[in-house]
Design an enzyme around this catalytic site. Sequence first.
Site, short mmCIF file in Angstrom:
data_model
loop_
_atom_site.label_atom_id
_atom_site.label_comp_id
_atom_site.label_asym_id
_atom_site.label_seq_id
_atom_site.Cartn_x
_atom_site.Cartn_y
_atom_site.Cartn_z
N TRP A 184 0.88 5.39 3.43
CA TRP A 184 0.67 5.81 2.04
C TRP A 184 -0.73 6.39 1.98
CZ3 TRP A 184 -3.16 3.76 -1.32
CH2 TRP A 184 -3.22 4.46 -2.55
N GLU A 223 5.43 6.59 1.87
CA GLU A 223 5.48 6.10 0.49
C GLU A 223 4.87 7.09 -0.50
OE1 GLU A 223 3.12 2.56 -0.06
OE2 GLU A 223 3.89 2.20 -2.08
N LYS A 225 4.30 8.36 -4.73
CA LYS A 225 4.08 7.73 -6.03
C LYS A 225 3.89 8.81 -7.09
CE LYS A 225 0.10 5.49 -6.82
NZ LYS A 225 -1.06 4.59 -6.54
N ASP A 256 8.36 1.87 -3.70
CA ASP A 256 7.47 0.92 -4.36
C ASP A 256 7.89 0.89 -5.81
OD1 ASP A 256 5.24 -0.04 -5.98
OD2 ASP A 256 4.04 0.01 -4.16
N HIS A 259 6.02 2.68 -8.65
CA HIS A 259 5.60 4.07 -8.44
C HIS A 259 6.45 5.12 -9.14
CE1 HIS A 259 2.92 3.41 -4.66
NE2 HIS A 259 2.60 2.65 -5.68
N HIS A 283 8.58 -1.82 -1.40
CA HIS A 283 7.35 -2.47 -1.85
C HIS A 283 7.70 -3.04 -3.20
CE1 HIS A 283 3.81 -0.55 0.57
NE2 HIS A 283 4.63 -1.26 1.32
N ASP A 291 1.24 1.29 -13.00
CA ASP A 291 1.41 0.73 -11.66
C ASP A 291 0.41 -0.41 -11.48
OD1 ASP A 291 2.04 0.42 -8.99
OD2 ASP A 291 0.74 2.05 -8.33
N ASP A 293 0.71 -3.54 -10.51
CA ASP A 293 0.85 -4.49 -9.40
C ASP A 293 0.76 -5.95 -9.84
OD1 ASP A 293 1.32 -2.87 -6.98
OD2 ASP A 293 -0.57 -1.94 -7.58
N ASP A 323 4.50 -5.78 -2.60
CA ASP A 323 3.22 -5.08 -2.80
C ASP A 323 2.73 -5.27 -4.22
OD1 ASP A 323 1.02 -3.50 -2.74
OD2 ASP A 323 2.08 -1.59 -2.64
C1 RNT Z 1 -0.57 2.18 -3.60
C2 RNT Z 1 0.56 1.84 -2.71
C3 RNT Z 1 0.20 1.15 -1.43
C4 RNT Z 1 -0.84 0.08 -1.59
C5 RNT Z 1 -1.03 -0.79 -0.38
C6 RNT Z 1 -2.26 -1.60 -0.46
O1 RNT Z 1 -0.17 2.66 -4.83
O2 RNT Z 1 1.49 1.07 -3.41
O3 RNT Z 1 1.33 0.70 -0.82
O4 RNT Z 1 -0.53 -0.76 -2.67
O5 RNT Z 1 -0.97 -0.02 0.74
ZN ZN Z 2 3.12 0.25 -2.26
#
Ligand code: RNT
Ligand code: ZN
Length: 415
Positions: A184, A223, A225, A256, A259, A283, A291, A293, A323
């Site tokens: 990513w 990955e 986003k 993810d 994302h 993820h 986003d 997390d 993630d």
């Molecule tokens: C970032 C991505 C990525 C990170 C990690 C730490 O938006 O989701 O995967 O969260 O690599």
């Molecule tokens: Zn991620």
Amino acid sequence: MKESVRKAYEIARERYAAYGIDTEAVLSKLQDFHLSLHCWQADDVAGFESAGDLTGGIQATGNYPGKARNIDELRADIVKAKSLIPGTHRLNLHEIYGDFGGKRVDRDQVGPEHFQSWIDWAAENDTKLDFNSTSFSHPKSGNLSLSNPDKGIRDFWIEHTRRCREIANQMGMAQGDPCIMNVWVHDGCKDQSVNHYRYRSLLKDSLDQIFAEKMPYMKDCIEGKVFGIGLESFTVGSHDFYTAYAAANGKIPTIDTGHYHPTESPADKVSALLNFVPELMLHVSRPVRWDSDHVTIKDDATQELFSEIVRAGALDRVHYGLDYFDGAINRTGAYVVGSRAAQKCMLCALLEPTELISKYELEGKTFQVLHLLEEAKALPWGAVYDEFCERNDVPLGDAVIAEVEKYEKEVTSKR
Ligand code: RNT
Ligand code: ZN
């Protein structure tokens, strides 16, 4: 407690059997379901390279005390978290978590030797490793890494990512199971820009160079986003870009769950992508308005994602990474809550009477479909999960809180 868990399970077993579901078979599938725990929840994505800020369009918020400050603390936290999650699970490392022995090892200098102690630790702890290149939190990160028009910077990141594949390959060879390596990069523009085609061509060319060498013991995933913080206007590695790249090159797209656009369903990607790509990486995260997390919970979006995988018969074509990184909560507890929530989603997906529902659907009996899907939500799946914890000798309910609090009192609060 043991006795009531057992009794509840026996009743649940009968209830599910009435729908043609064998809970014993489901429990054995759940035992074979391995998450890849993200090492970066233990320290808010800091890593062991420098004490620099987290950059690259991502942010960990919160200042809960006790984060892991070094490799030993991080390993101890992972071991503790794993002891509270039933089943066996993998560990997903980022390059910045290498064992650099106190030396500054730049990203274009990293090699398998910096991960030998992780490989040894993994073998001792019955844990398989996955890996990630790290494009963020570095003086050369800027807004553009693999798509940077400056060849010097681009080549630096190409070299980094290439070396990361070698590390992943080494891990995969040592553990006798492919290491899943995620790429990513944060590349994007904060404001209006006119070189989109150029950046994407450069990213494509960089990836082609990175992936040129065949690495038999690892698998590549990529990955995309929507946008990163401070890079709101344009993302080089968009979903369209990586979907096309993965389909054209047999690579693994990473979904993810944080994302996508707020009303877009990550779950709906599963059946679309799996018709064109060999496998998927997840993820699993939880976006709250953005986003953000947050720690994964068993919400509808996550449930639907796992259900779609099971309905597609694709259990073995998916890698289950987590993630999220919440710095505002006990971090060991965060691992446990998020991992157990993902398992619960997988369990409910496995317990769904899909065959029966599918039969009604194919007969055009729509009410019947809706009714069974609603009924399934209230079947006693919790009793099956508790039984799973018992069989794995992992605490349930309040006992988890006691364990996490004890670890906090004895270990993390002293940091
Ligand atoms: C970032 C991505 C990525 C990170 C990690 C730490 O938006 O989701 O995967 O969260 O690599
Ligand atoms: Zn991620």
